[in-house]
Design a protein around this motif. Sequence first.
Motif, PDB file in Angstrom:
ATOM      1  N   ASN A  50      -7.194 -11.442  13.370  1.00 45.27           N
ATOM      2  CA  ASN A  50      -5.902 -11.532  14.055  1.00 45.27           C
ATOM      3  C   ASN A  50      -5.019 -10.330  13.683  1.00 45.27           C
ATOM      4  O   ASN A  50      -5.431  -9.457  12.931  1.00 45.27           O
ATOM      5  CB  ASN A  50      -5.210 -12.862  13.737  1.00 45.27           C
ATOM      6  N   ILE A  51      -3.818 -10.307  14.221  1.00 46.41           N
ATOM      7  CA  ILE A  51      -2.911  -9.173  14.004  1.00 46.41           C
ATOM      8  C   ILE A  51      -2.554  -9.010  12.530  1.00 46.41           C
ATOM      9  O   ILE A  51      -2.398  -7.894  12.047  1.00 46.41           O
ATOM     10  CB  ILE A  51      -1.650  -9.275  14.898  1.00 46.41           C
ATOM     11  N   ASP A  52      -2.449 -10.111  11.807  1.00 50.09           N
ATOM     12  CA  ASP A  52      -2.161 -10.019  10.376  1.00 50.09           C
ATOM     13  C   ASP A  52      -3.292  -9.309   9.637  1.00 50.09           C
ATOM     14  O   ASP A  52      -3.048  -8.485   8.759  1.00 50.09           O
ATOM     15  CB  ASP A  52      -1.937 -11.400   9.766  1.00 50.09           C
ATOM     16  N   ASP A  53      -4.536  -9.626   9.996  1.00 53.29           N
ATOM     17  CA  ASP A  53      -5.686  -8.969   9.379  1.00 53.29           C
ATOM     18  C   ASP A  53      -5.706  -7.479   9.707  1.00 53.29           C
ATOM     19  O   ASP A  53      -5.969  -6.650   8.834  1.00 53.29           O
ATOM     20  CB  ASP A  53      -6.999  -9.600   9.855  1.00 53.29           C
ATOM     21  N   ALA A 112      -3.154  -5.548  10.510  1.00 48.37           N
ATOM     22  CA  ALA A 112      -2.060  -4.892   9.789  1.00 48.37           C
ATOM     23  C   ALA A 112      -2.415  -4.705   8.321  1.00 48.37           C
ATOM     24  O   ALA A 112      -2.176  -3.628   7.744  1.00 48.37           O
ATOM     25  CB  ALA A 112      -0.777  -5.708   9.923  1.00 48.37           C
ATOM     26  N   PHE A 113      -3.005  -5.718   7.702  1.00 50.39           N
ATOM     27  CA  PHE A 113      -3.402  -5.616   6.301  1.00 50.39           C
ATOM     28  C   PHE A 113      -4.443  -4.517   6.114  1.00 50.39           C
ATOM     29  O   PHE A 113      -4.337  -3.696   5.201  1.00 50.39           O
ATOM     30  CB  PHE A 113      -3.961  -6.947   5.793  1.00 50.39           C
ATOM     31  N   GLU A 124       2.401  -2.409  10.320  1.00 50.34           N
ATOM     32  CA  GLU A 124       2.093  -3.097   9.068  1.00 50.34           C
ATOM     33  C   GLU A 124       3.053  -4.250   8.793  1.00 50.34           C
ATOM     34  O   GLU A 124       2.693  -5.197   8.097  1.00 50.34           O
ATOM     35  CB  GLU A 124       2.076  -2.109   7.910  1.00 50.34           C
ATOM     36  N   SER A 125       4.253  -4.188   9.343  1.00 53.19           N
ATOM     37  CA  SER A 125       5.230  -5.280   9.194  1.00 53.19           C
ATOM     38  C   SER A 125       5.071  -6.330  10.277  1.00 53.19           C
ATOM     39  O   SER A 125       5.834  -7.290  10.332  1.00 53.19           O
ATOM     40  CB  SER A 125       6.656  -4.720   9.253  1.00 53.19           C
ATOM     41  N   ARG A 126       4.101  -6.119  11.146  1.00 50.61           N
ATOM     42  CA  ARG A 126       3.784  -7.038  12.237  1.00 50.61           C
ATOM     43  C   ARG A 126       4.930  -7.155  13.253  1.00 50.61           C
ATOM     44  O   ARG A 126       5.127  -8.184  13.876  1.00 50.61           O
ATOM     45  CB  ARG A 126       3.388  -8.421  11.708  1.00 50.61           C
ATOM     46  N   ASN A 127       5.685  -6.068  13.371  1.00 48.15           N
ATOM     47  CA  ASN A 127       6.788  -6.029  14.330  1.00 48.15           C
ATOM     48  C   ASN A 127       6.395  -5.344  15.632  1.00 48.15           C
ATOM     49  O   ASN A 127       7.232  -5.142  16.500  1.00 48.15           O
ATOM     50  CB  ASN A 127       7.998  -5.298  13.741  1.00 48.15           C
ATOM     51  N   ASN A 181       2.850  -4.774  18.321  1.00 46.10           N
ATOM     52  CA  ASN A 181       1.437  -4.977  18.621  1.00 46.10           C
ATOM     53  C   ASN A 181       0.757  -3.637  18.851  1.00 46.10           C
ATOM     54  O   ASN A 181       1.365  -2.713  19.389  1.00 46.10           O
ATOM     55  CB  ASN A 181       1.264  -5.869  19.851  1.00 46.10           C
TER      56      ASN A 181
END
Length: 67
Positions: free
Chosen positions: A2-5, A7-8, A39-42, A44
């Motif tokens: 997902n987007i969190d992965d 970004a990490f 990286e801050s998920r702000n 896409n």
Amino acid sequence: MNIDDLAFRIGYFRNSKNLSARELSLRLGKSPTYINQIESRNFNISLPMLLDIIEVLEISCAEFFAD
């Protein structure tokens, strides 16, 4: 993944290459805050941009997506 992965992983590989978020953004031709936003998920990320990031980080897609 997902987007969190995503970004990490971008942050992880960027740090492992000793690149600041600003430097990576500039190498991509983006504003200095672009990578921070991802990286801050702000923000896409598009697939073509993700592939550009992987290329600039000098890693393979397989390495980026490995568990």
